[in-house]
Design an enzyme around this catalytic site. Structure first.
Site, PDB file in Angstrom:
ATOM      1  N   GLU A  65       0.837  -1.478  -0.097  1.00 11.09           N
ATOM      2  CA  GLU A  65       0.004   0.092   0.101  1.00 11.09           C
ATOM      3  C   GLU A  65       0.784   1.204   0.058  1.00 11.09           C
ATOM      4  O   GLU A  65       2.176   1.222  -0.022  1.00 11.09           O
ATOM      5  CB  GLU A  65      -1.211  -0.065   1.247  1.00 11.09           C
ATOM      6  N   GLU A  76      -1.529 -10.477  -5.896  1.00 14.31           N
ATOM      7  CA  GLU A  76      -1.490 -11.220  -6.882  1.00 14.31           C
ATOM      8  C   GLU A  76      -0.742 -10.557  -7.854  1.00 14.31           C
ATOM      9  O   GLU A  76      -0.025 -11.211  -8.645  1.00 14.31           O
ATOM     10  CB  GLU A  76      -3.082 -11.328  -7.589  1.00 14.31           C
ATOM     11  N   CYS A 116      -6.531  -7.541 -11.172  1.00 16.85           N
ATOM     12  CA  CYS A 116      -5.751  -8.762 -11.005  1.00 16.85           C
ATOM     13  C   CYS A 116      -6.300  -9.839 -11.912  1.00 16.85           C
ATOM     14  O   CYS A 116      -5.229 -10.396 -12.491  1.00 16.85           O
ATOM     15  CB  CYS A 116      -5.639  -9.084  -9.681  1.00 16.85           C
TER      16      CYS A 116
END
Ligand code: THU
Length: 161
Positions: A65, A76, A116
């Protein structure tokens, strides 16, 4: 008159991690361990991913983050991009993803986000074979999808360009 285009989409739901075949179970355990390394000080939602290559190598990823929220990246994609960056001939056999909230011991449902899924689709197209996706499901279930077509039908791809 419009015709109906109907897809038959399904996945396998296992009652617990113990019920998974050995390789899938091992990969999900690796993803669970990876949650310890997540950098998620804003969401406190620790996501772990682990992928298995055709060479038998396991590559892990965690969410990363950022104070500027959109600059962060999901677990992922962290795993897939790290793998792809180090090996352009990458062949991904399976990818496991799981999540855990800060302060909680149990793992919680982790369905890959749309971005993702799009990246998984790209890698499938690149390697010309499906990626088995192992997800932490609801109520301790584990879901296994035999490729991204299950999770992202009617997608955008290079065929659209
Ligand atoms: N996250 C992932 O790592 N993977 C997903 O598929 C969904 C969401 C992360 C992004 C963010 O760091 C946190 O989970 C909360 O959205």
């Amino acid at each position: 008159m419009a015709k109906t285009i109907q897809l038959n989409i399904s996945l396998q739901a296992y009652g617990s991690i113990e019920e998974l075949p050995a390789a899938e179970r091992h990969l999900l355990e690796e993803a669970r361990r990876a949650t310890e390394k997540a950098y998620a000080p804003y969401s406190n939602f620790y996501v772990g991913a682990a992928l298995l290559t055709a060479d038998g190598e396991i590559i892990r990823g965690t969410n990363q983050e950022n104070a500027a929220y959109p600059s962060g990246l999901c677990a992922e994609r962290t795993a897939l991009f790290a793998a792809g960056a180090n090996n352009p001939d990458l062949q991904v056999k399976m990818l496991a993803v799981t999540a855990r909230r800060k302060g909680e011991a149990h793992y919680t449902a982790a369905n890959p986000c749309g971005a993702c899924r799009q990246v998984m689709a790209e890698y499938e197209d690149k390697q010309k074979s499906p990626i088995r996706i192992i997800m932490e499901g609801q109520n301790g279930e584990i879901w296994v999808a035999e490729g991204i077509n299950v999770l992202l039908p009617f997608r955008f791809s290079k065929e659209n360009l």
